[in-house]
Design a protein around this motif. Structure first.
Motif, PDB file in Angstrom:
ATOM      1  N   LEU A 150       0.817  -1.214   0.000  1.00  0.00           N
ATOM      2  CA  LEU A 150       0.000   0.000   0.000  1.00  0.00           C
ATOM      3  C   LEU A 150       0.852   1.265   0.000  1.00  0.00           C
ATOM      4  O   LEU A 150       0.524   2.236  -0.696  1.00  0.00           O
ATOM      5  CB  LEU A 150      -0.942  -0.009   1.205  1.00  0.00           C
ATOM      6  N   LEU A 151       1.919   1.286   0.750  1.00  0.00           N
ATOM      7  CA  LEU A 151       2.774   2.481   0.762  1.00  0.00           C
ATOM      8  C   LEU A 151       3.353   2.728  -0.628  1.00  0.00           C
ATOM      9  O   LEU A 151       3.352   3.858  -1.129  1.00  0.00           O
ATOM     10  CB  LEU A 151       3.886   2.327   1.797  1.00  0.00           C
ATOM     11  N   GLU A 152       3.832   1.686  -1.272  1.00  0.00           N
ATOM     12  CA  GLU A 152       4.417   1.851  -2.606  1.00  0.00           C
ATOM     13  C   GLU A 152       3.370   2.320  -3.606  1.00  0.00           C
ATOM     14  O   GLU A 152       3.666   3.137  -4.487  1.00  0.00           O
ATOM     15  CB  GLU A 152       5.053   0.537  -3.058  1.00  0.00           C
ATOM     16  N   ARG A 179      -4.259   1.386   9.875  1.00  0.00           N
ATOM     17  CA  ARG A 179      -3.245   0.458   9.373  1.00  0.00           C
ATOM     18  C   ARG A 179      -1.980   1.230   9.028  1.00  0.00           C
ATOM     19  O   ARG A 179      -2.029   2.424   8.762  1.00  0.00           O
ATOM     20  CB  ARG A 179      -3.742  -0.247   8.095  1.00  0.00           C
ATOM     21  N   LEU A 180      -0.870   0.523   9.052  1.00  0.00           N
ATOM     22  CA  LEU A 180       0.379   1.094   8.555  1.00  0.00           C
ATOM     23  C   LEU A 180       0.499   0.725   7.084  1.00  0.00           C
ATOM     24  O   LEU A 180       0.601  -0.464   6.740  1.00  0.00           O
ATOM     25  CB  LEU A 180       1.575   0.539   9.326  1.00  0.00           C
ATOM     26  N   ALA A 181       0.496   1.741   6.231  1.00  0.00           N
ATOM     27  CA  ALA A 181       0.516   1.467   4.790  1.00  0.00           C
ATOM     28  C   ALA A 181       1.715   0.620   4.381  1.00  0.00           C
ATOM     29  O   ALA A 181       1.620  -0.218   3.486  1.00  0.00           O
ATOM     30  CB  ALA A 181       0.507   2.778   4.016  1.00  0.00           C
ATOM     31  N   CYS A 182       2.832   0.804   5.069  1.00  0.00           N
ATOM     32  CA  CYS A 182       4.038   0.068   4.680  1.00  0.00           C
ATOM     33  C   CYS A 182       3.934  -1.418   4.963  1.00  0.00           C
ATOM     34  O   CYS A 182       4.728  -2.207   4.437  1.00  0.00           O
ATOM     35  CB  CYS A 182       5.269   0.657   5.358  1.00  0.00           C
ATOM     36  N   GLN A 183       2.974  -1.821   5.780  1.00  0.00           N
ATOM     37  CA  GLN A 183       2.847  -3.229   6.163  1.00  0.00           C
ATOM     38  C   GLN A 183       1.679  -3.921   5.482  1.00  0.00           C
ATOM     39  O   GLN A 183       1.432  -5.105   5.738  1.00  0.00           O
ATOM     40  CB  GLN A 183       2.677  -3.332   7.685  1.00  0.00           C
ATOM     41  N   GLU A 218       3.540  10.005   4.224  1.00  0.00           N
ATOM     42  CA  GLU A 218       4.924  10.056   4.698  1.00  0.00           C
ATOM     43  C   GLU A 218       5.380   8.660   5.079  1.00  0.00           C
ATOM     44  O   GLU A 218       4.572   7.799   5.433  1.00  0.00           O
ATOM     45  CB  GLU A 218       5.032  10.986   5.907  1.00  0.00           C
ATOM     46  N   ALA A 219       6.667   8.453   5.034  1.00  0.00           N
ATOM     47  CA  ALA A 219       7.247   7.156   5.407  1.00  0.00           C
ATOM     48  C   ALA A 219       8.616   7.419   6.029  1.00  0.00           C
ATOM     49  O   ALA A 219       9.653   7.065   5.475  1.00  0.00           O
ATOM     50  CB  ALA A 219       7.354   6.245   4.198  1.00  0.00           C
ATOM     51  N   ALA A 220       8.597   8.021   7.207  1.00  0.00           N
ATOM     52  CA  ALA A 220       9.833   8.502   7.818  1.00  0.00           C
ATOM     53  C   ALA A 220      10.835   7.383   8.102  1.00  0.00           C
ATOM     54  O   ALA A 220      12.046   7.598   8.036  1.00  0.00           O
ATOM     55  CB  ALA A 220       9.507   9.254   9.110  1.00  0.00           C
ATOM     56  N   CYS A 221      10.359   6.191   8.416  1.00  0.00           N
ATOM     57  CA  CYS A 221      11.285   5.090   8.739  1.00  0.00           C
ATOM     58  C   CYS A 221      11.627   4.253   7.512  1.00  0.00           C
ATOM     59  O   CYS A 221      12.353   3.259   7.627  1.00  0.00           O
ATOM     60  CB  CYS A 221      10.715   4.216   9.847  1.00  0.00           C
ATOM     61  N   GLY A 222      11.085   4.615   6.375  1.00  0.00           N
ATOM     62  CA  GLY A 222      11.394   3.870   5.161  1.00  0.00           C
ATOM     63  C   GLY A 222      10.651   2.554   5.032  1.00  0.00           C
ATOM     64  O   GLY A 222      11.058   1.683   4.268  1.00  0.00           O
ATOM     65  N   GLY A 223       9.590   2.392   5.781  1.00  0.00           N
ATOM     66  CA  GLY A 223       8.765   1.187   5.634  1.00  0.00           C
ATOM     67  C   GLY A 223       9.096   0.074   6.610  1.00  0.00           C
ATOM     68  O   GLY A 223       8.745  -1.082   6.369  1.00  0.00           O
ATOM     69  N   PHE A 224       9.732   0.419   7.736  1.00  0.00           N
ATOM     70  CA  PHE A 224      10.126  -0.610   8.705  1.00  0.00           C
ATOM     71  C   PHE A 224       9.204  -0.695   9.918  1.00  0.00           C
ATOM     72  O   PHE A 224       9.562  -1.274  10.938  1.00  0.00           O
ATOM     73  CB  PHE A 224      11.571  -0.381   9.147  1.00  0.00           C
ATOM     74  N   ALA A 225       8.030  -0.095   9.822  1.00  0.00           N
ATOM     75  CA  ALA A 225       7.004  -0.214  10.870  1.00  0.00           C
ATOM     76  C   ALA A 225       7.464   0.326  12.216  1.00  0.00           C
ATOM     77  O   ALA A 225       7.123  -0.218  13.262  1.00  0.00           O
ATOM     78  CB  ALA A 225       6.525  -1.661  11.012  1.00  0.00           C
ATOM     79  N   THR A 226       8.245   1.398  12.203  1.00  0.00           N
ATOM     80  CA  THR A 226       8.720   1.955  13.468  1.00  0.00           C
ATOM     81  C   THR A 226       8.349   3.421  13.670  1.00  0.00           C
ATOM     82  O   THR A 226       8.525   3.938  14.770  1.00  0.00           O
ATOM     83  CB  THR A 226      10.253   1.841  13.581  1.00  0.00           C
ATOM     84  N   CYS A 227       7.844   4.117  12.649  1.00  0.00           N
ATOM     85  CA  CYS A 227       7.643   5.562  12.792  1.00  0.00           C
ATOM     86  C   CYS A 227       6.176   5.974  12.896  1.00  0.00           C
ATOM     87  O   CYS A 227       5.889   7.073  13.353  1.00  0.00           O
ATOM     88  CB  CYS A 227       8.283   6.300  11.623  1.00  0.00           C
ATOM     89  N   ASN A 228       5.272   5.159  12.418  1.00  0.00           N
ATOM     90  CA  ASN A 228       3.847   5.474  12.448  1.00  0.00           C
ATOM     91  C   ASN A 228       3.433   6.573  11.476  1.00  0.00           C
ATOM     92  O   ASN A 228       2.271   6.953  11.456  1.00  0.00           O
ATOM     93  CB  ASN A 228       3.403   5.875  13.860  1.00  0.00           C
ATOM     94  N   SER A 229       4.342   7.115  10.707  1.00  0.00           N
ATOM     95  CA  SER A 229       3.973   8.249   9.850  1.00  0.00           C
ATOM     96  C   SER A 229       3.155   7.826   8.634  1.00  0.00           C
ATOM     97  O   SER A 229       2.539   8.669   7.990  1.00  0.00           O
ATOM     98  CB  SER A 229       5.215   9.012   9.399  1.00  0.00           C
ATOM     99  N   CYS A 230       3.104   6.552   8.322  1.00  0.00           N
ATOM    100  CA  CYS A 230       2.361   6.093   7.146  1.00  0.00           C
ATOM    101  C   CYS A 230       0.975   5.580   7.522  1.00  0.00           C
ATOM    102  O   CYS A 230       0.325   4.916   6.714  1.00  0.00           O
ATOM    103  CB  CYS A 230       3.132   4.997   6.423  1.00  0.00           C
ATOM    104  N   ARG A 231       0.530   5.888   8.737  1.00  0.00           N
ATOM    105  CA  ARG A 231      -0.765   5.371   9.184  1.00  0.00           C
ATOM    106  C   ARG A 231      -1.900   5.882   8.316  1.00  0.00           C
ATOM    107  O   ARG A 231      -1.967   7.058   8.002  1.00  0.00           O
ATOM    108  CB  ARG A 231      -1.020   5.795  10.634  1.00  0.00           C
TER     109      ARG A 231
HETATM  110  S1  FES Z   1       6.849   4.008   6.982  1.00  0.00           S
HETATM  111 FE1  FES Z   1       7.303   4.063   9.070  1.00  0.00          FE
HETATM  112  S2  FES Z   1       5.766   2.858   9.960  1.00  0.00           S
HETATM  113 FE2  FES Z   1       5.343   2.754   7.861  1.00  0.00          FE
END
Ligand code: FES
Length: 89
Positions: free
Chosen positions: A21-23, A71-75, A33-46
């Protein structure tokens, strides 16, 4: 192919089944936003699920969510139609 609606942005996207979903959002230049680059640690992609199904959150994603409609878009892999808001609500 699953269809994603973004009512607040007046956008409709058809995506490949299983796409991240993030991609998808980044490729469509949606404001996410995807501050952590998609590693499920920043919450910015909620994102907020307005309707439809994105499948269950796993043990990595679940602790990061405040409510069941987030949901976290990166996950997320997109397998079904859904309507989403990019603000966490
Ligand atoms: S990009 Fe950081 S939690 Fe999804």
């Amino acid at each position: 192919m699953p269809t994603l609606l973004f009512p607040g942005l007046h956008r409709v996207l058809s995506v490949e089944p299983g796409a991240n979903l993030l991609e998808v959002c980044e490729a469509a230049h949606l404001p996410i936003e995807a501050a952590c680059g998609g590693f499920a640690t920043c919450n910015s992609c909620r994102v907020r699920v307005l309707s439809g199904q994105l499948g269950p959150a796993d043990e990595v994603e679940l602790p990061m969510l405040d409510r069941p409609d987030q949901r976290l878009a990166c996950q997320v892999q997109v397998w079904h139609d859904a309507a989403l808001a990019l603000d966490p609500g």
